[in-house]
Write a protein that holds these residues in place. Sequence first.
Motif, PDB file in Angstrom:
ATOM      1  N   CYS A   1       0.870  -1.173   0.000  1.00 17.95           N
ATOM      2  CA  CYS A   1       0.000   0.000   0.000  1.00 17.95           C
ATOM      3  C   CYS A   1       0.907   1.224   0.000  1.00 17.95           C
ATOM      4  N   VAL A   2       0.681   2.113  -0.948  1.00 17.19           N
ATOM      5  CA  VAL A   2       1.490   3.325  -1.070  1.00 17.19           C
ATOM      6  C   VAL A   2       0.626   4.532  -0.717  1.00 17.19           C
TER       7      VAL A   2
ATOM      8  N   LYS B   1       2.255  10.594   9.018  1.00 13.14           N
ATOM      9  CA  LYS B   1       2.073   9.591  10.072  1.00 13.14           C
ATOM     10  C   LYS B   1       0.662   9.005  10.030  1.00 13.14           C
ATOM     11  N   ALA B   2      -0.332   9.865   9.893  1.00 12.29           N
ATOM     12  CA  ALA B   2      -1.720   9.389   9.832  1.00 12.29           C
ATOM     13  C   ALA B   2      -1.945   8.554   8.576  1.00 12.29           C
ATOM     14  N   LEU B   3      -1.389   9.005   7.452  1.00 11.57           N
ATOM     15  CA  LEU B   3      -1.541   8.257   6.204  1.00 11.57           C
ATOM     16  C   LEU B   3      -0.832   6.908   6.275  1.00 11.57           C
ATOM     17  N   SER B   4       0.327   6.896   6.898  1.00 11.31           N
ATOM     18  CA  SER B   4       1.073   5.646   7.063  1.00 11.31           C
ATOM     19  C   SER B   4       0.279   4.663   7.924  1.00 11.31           C
ATOM     20  N   GLU B   5      -0.303   5.158   8.984  1.00  9.34           N
ATOM     21  CA  GLU B   5      -1.114   4.292   9.858  1.00  9.34           C
ATOM     22  C   GLU B   5      -2.322   3.747   9.107  1.00  9.34           C
ATOM     23  N   TYR B   6      -2.967   4.599   8.321  1.00 19.09           N
ATOM     24  CA  TYR B   6      -4.104   4.144   7.525  1.00 19.09           C
ATOM     25  C   TYR B   6      -3.660   3.064   6.540  1.00 19.09           C
ATOM     26  N   ALA B   7      -2.523   3.292   5.881  1.00 20.35           N
ATOM     27  CA  ALA B   7      -1.997   2.325   4.907  1.00 20.35           C
ATOM     28  C   ALA B   7      -1.680   0.997   5.592  1.00 20.35           C
TER      29      ALA B   7
ATOM     30  N   VAL C   1      -3.163  -2.673   4.558  1.00 16.81           N
ATOM     31  CA  VAL C   1      -2.326  -3.863   4.313  1.00 16.81           C
ATOM     32  C   VAL C   1      -2.730  -4.998   5.246  1.00 16.81           C
ATOM     33  N   ASN C   2      -2.929  -4.695   6.512  1.00 13.85           N
ATOM     34  CA  ASN C   2      -3.316  -5.752   7.464  1.00 13.85           C
ATOM     35  C   ASN C   2      -4.663  -6.362   7.097  1.00 13.85           C
ATOM     36  N   HIS C   3      -5.602  -5.520   6.669  1.00 17.69           N
ATOM     37  CA  HIS C   3      -6.911  -6.023   6.231  1.00 17.69           C
ATOM     38  C   HIS C   3      -6.744  -6.934   5.011  1.00 17.69           C
ATOM     39  N   ALA C   4      -5.916  -6.507   4.067  1.00 19.03           N
ATOM     40  CA  ALA C   4      -5.680  -7.309   2.853  1.00 19.03           C
ATOM     41  C   ALA C   4      -5.010  -8.634   3.206  1.00 19.03           C
ATOM     42  N   LYS C   5      -4.044  -8.605   4.116  1.00 17.22           N
ATOM     43  CA  LYS C   5      -3.386  -9.853   4.535  1.00 17.22           C
ATOM     44  C   LYS C   5      -4.386 -10.792   5.191  1.00 17.22           C
TER      45      LYS C   5
ATOM     46  N   PHE D   1       3.622  -4.628   3.040  1.00 13.36           N
ATOM     47  CA  PHE D   1       4.522  -3.486   3.156  1.00 13.36           C
ATOM     48  C   PHE D   1       3.757  -2.186   2.938  1.00 13.36           C
ATOM     49  N   VAL D   2       4.278  -1.117   3.524  1.00 13.53           N
ATOM     50  CA  VAL D   2       3.737   0.220   3.350  1.00 13.53           C
ATOM     51  C   VAL D   2       4.889   1.124   2.934  1.00 13.53           C
ATOM     52  N   LYS D   3       4.650   1.951   1.915  1.00 14.71           N
ATOM     53  CA  LYS D   3       5.656   2.900   1.437  1.00 14.71           C
ATOM     54  C   LYS D   3       4.978   4.234   1.167  1.00 14.71           C
ATOM     55  N   GLY D   4       5.750   5.296   1.262  1.00 15.10           N
ATOM     56  CA  GLY D   4       5.255   6.625   0.929  1.00 15.10           C
ATOM     57  C   GLY D   4       5.852   7.089  -0.384  1.00 15.10           C
ATOM     58  N   GLY D   5       5.105   7.881  -1.136  1.00 11.48           N
ATOM     59  CA  GLY D   5       5.610   8.423  -2.388  1.00 11.48           C
ATOM     60  C   GLY D   5       4.543   8.423  -3.465  1.00 11.48           C
ATOM     61  N   ARG D   6       4.979   8.675  -4.680  1.00  4.72           N
ATOM     62  CA  ARG D   6       4.061   8.647  -5.819  1.00  4.72           C
ATOM     63  C   ARG D   6       3.750   7.182  -6.133  1.00  4.72           C
TER      64      ARG D   6
END
Length: 147
Positions: free
Chosen positions: A38-39, A63-69, A73-77, A91-96
């Motif tokens: 999830c990006v 930080k809030a976006l990372s937590e949401y992501a 990911v956990n829901h998808a797993k 995995f979670v990553k930030g960026g475009r």
Amino acid sequence: MFKRILVAVDGSKASLKALDKAIELQKLMVGTEIVILCVYKHHSLFEASLSMGRPVDIDIPDKALSEYAKGVVNHAKDLAKEHGATKVRGFVKGGRPSKVIVKFAQDKEADLIVVGSRGTHSDKDGMLLGSVSHRVASMAKCPTLVV
């Protein structure tokens, strides 16, 4: 045939359909790993400073976006495991999103990228495909399955 399948998820129905397709493929090929990514869009200090209300401490929403992501990911797993997936990592990553997905696929040596045709923030840029799926399919070095 595929040893590592990267699935990009954003919580949208289309991305969860992509996850379902990756699970189907994993069941057909022994030893295949599903990697869920999830990006979230990274916000710079400049973007944060453009808000109308300026708090004393500038708090970038990363930080809030990372937590949401992480939640996505956990829901998808959890869904993947409920539907019979065996080897699953998240995995979670930030960026475009499109650039991060393609680079992450290369870094993790993914044999296939699976993405939804439209995500949560689709626009007209991608014509019939969502703009992220359109860019990923055109930039990826490995096959891309758009679901």
